[in-house]
Enzyme design. Structure first.
Site, PDB file in Angstrom:
ATOM      1  N   SER A 101      -3.965   7.352   2.915  1.00  0.00           N
ATOM      2  CA  SER A 101      -5.251   6.730   2.619  1.00  0.00           C
ATOM      3  C   SER A 101      -5.061   5.481   1.766  1.00  0.00           C
ATOM      4  O   SER A 101      -4.162   5.410   0.947  1.00  0.00           O
ATOM      5  CB  SER A 101      -6.128   7.740   1.877  1.00  0.00           C
ATOM      6  OG  SER A 101      -7.202   7.085   1.258  1.00  0.00           O
ATOM      7  N   CYS A 102      -5.943   4.480   1.990  1.00  0.00           N
ATOM      8  CA  CYS A 102      -5.898   3.262   1.163  1.00  0.00           C
ATOM      9  C   CYS A 102      -7.005   3.273   0.126  1.00  0.00           C
ATOM     10  O   CYS A 102      -7.157   2.324  -0.641  1.00  0.00           O
ATOM     11  CB  CYS A 102      -6.054   2.017   2.030  1.00  0.00           C
ATOM     12  SG  CYS A 102      -4.665   1.729   3.098  1.00  0.00           S
ATOM     13  N   ILE A 103      -7.859   4.284   0.163  1.00  0.00           N
ATOM     14  CA  ILE A 103      -8.993   4.291  -0.759  1.00  0.00           C
ATOM     15  C   ILE A 103      -8.914   5.511  -1.682  1.00  0.00           C
ATOM     16  O   ILE A 103      -8.670   6.613  -1.223  1.00  0.00           O
ATOM     17  CB  ILE A 103     -10.358   4.317  -0.042  1.00  0.00           C
ATOM     18  CG1 ILE A 103     -10.304   3.444   1.212  1.00  0.00           C
ATOM     19  CG2 ILE A 103     -11.449   3.803  -0.972  1.00  0.00           C
ATOM     20  CD1 ILE A 103     -11.489   3.622   2.101  1.00  0.00           C
TER      21      ILE A 103
ATOM     22  N   ASN B  31      -7.546  -1.464  -5.687  1.00  0.00           N
ATOM     23  CA  ASN B  31      -7.556  -0.002  -5.766  1.00  0.00           C
ATOM     24  C   ASN B  31      -6.271   0.582  -5.187  1.00  0.00           C
ATOM     25  O   ASN B  31      -5.689   1.528  -5.749  1.00  0.00           O
ATOM     26  CB  ASN B  31      -8.788   0.517  -5.013  1.00  0.00           C
ATOM     27  CG  ASN B  31      -8.915   2.005  -5.100  1.00  0.00           C
ATOM     28  OD1 ASN B  31      -9.071   2.559  -6.177  1.00  0.00           O
ATOM     29  ND2 ASN B  31      -8.814   2.679  -3.965  1.00  0.00           N
ATOM     30  N   MET B  35      -3.427   3.089  -6.847  1.00  0.00           N
ATOM     31  CA  MET B  35      -3.007   4.344  -6.207  1.00  0.00           C
ATOM     32  C   MET B  35      -1.494   4.453  -6.120  1.00  0.00           C
ATOM     33  O   MET B  35      -0.951   5.550  -6.029  1.00  0.00           O
ATOM     34  CB  MET B  35      -3.628   4.462  -4.813  1.00  0.00           C
ATOM     35  CG  MET B  35      -5.111   4.764  -4.864  1.00  0.00           C
ATOM     36  SD  MET B  35      -5.852   4.762  -3.226  1.00  0.00           S
ATOM     37  CE  MET B  35      -5.131   6.245  -2.535  1.00  0.00           C
TER      38      MET B  35
END
Lengths: 103, 160
Positions: A101-103, B31, B35
């Site tokens: 996932s990138c979010i 973002n 991460m």
């Protein structure tokens, strides 16, 4: 490939993620957490690990946004508990694949 | 580029545009950096300020004029309602991918440790005050102050 973690031989991918969840146990999680410089796992860490494993079992894709809405932990605390990339570290400790996932 | 074997330690993103596709590009990059354990800061300047302007941030649009990737003639892109249509279509697709709206995205970035800065000169130009802006911004900076924040090894700067 094979790796010895907490005295047990387990299968991992090139990034060190377990490829067979049935080989996972708490001692393995504890050792990966130390390797990843998370330190000793507290109750909140375990609660998150259990949540992630549950989501993975139900084939729910993981994202930071979903973690924030999970009611288990808020995003700020998640970053504080698993510094330096919380989702990738927490999933590694939980013995499940790294989320794409990138979010 | 040799420090840390080229590994990125910090992303300094300058957002100068307010069209939805540019705003999301900046947000996702920032973002996504957090991460991966990479530091991230965004400097909002010129029209980019709309993305942190309380009154404007929920009303950003996709650009339909001068955007060849829309695959519609530029003349049609300028018709009334076209931007709204394209924007609502894009928002639907983004929701399917579990992408947050602009305000929620700002909240996520703030909670994730992304630092958000407003450009002093652009704030003055648009007659904006700190109270007009999203509450989670770190403050108002000059270009020089922003550059100083990037003064660490493995720091990269990106202009959108």
């Amino acid at each position: 490939m094979e790796k010895i973690i907490a005295g047990k031989t387990v299968n991992v991918n090139e990034e060190g993620y377990l490829t067979d969840f049935s080989q996972w146990d708490k001692s393995i999680a504890t050792e990966i957490a130390r390797e990843e410089q998370i330190g000793d796992l507290n109750e909140k860490h375990w609660e998150i690990i259990n949540y992630l494993q549950e989501q993975h079992k139900n084939e729910v894709p993981l994202s930071i946004r979903k973690i924030g809405k999970s009611g288990v932990v808020d995003i700020e605390a998640f970053y504080a508990l698993f510094p330096q990339g919380p989702l990738k570290k927490a999933t590694k400790i939980a013995g499940i694949p790294k989320p794409a996932s990138c979010i | 580029m040799n420090e840390y074997n080229g590994e990125i330690k910090k992303m300094m993103i300058i957002l100068s545009k307010a069209s939805l596709e540019n705003v999301y590009a900046a947000f996702i990059l920032a973002n996504g950096a957090r991460m991966e354990g990479i530091e991230a800061e965004i400097f909002f300047t010129f029209f980019g300020l709309e993305a942190i302007n309380k009154k404007k941030l929920e009303h950003l649009h996709v650009a339909t004029v001068g955007n060849p990737a829309m695959h519609i003639p530029t003349m049609l892109g300028g018709l009334p309602g076209m931007e709204a249509l394209a924007t609502s279509m894009m928002k639907k697709e983004m929701e399917k991918l579990d992408m947050p709206g602009v305000h929620e995205f700002l909240d996520i970035m703030k909670a994730s440790g992304v630092k958000l800065w407003a450009c002093k000169l652009a704030m003055e130009m648009f007659h904006l005050k700190k109270e007009d802006m999203y509450d989670g911004i770190g403050g108002i900076l000059t270009v020089g102050e922003f550059y100083k924040k990037s003064a660490v090894l493995g720091s990269h700067m990106l202009f959108i």
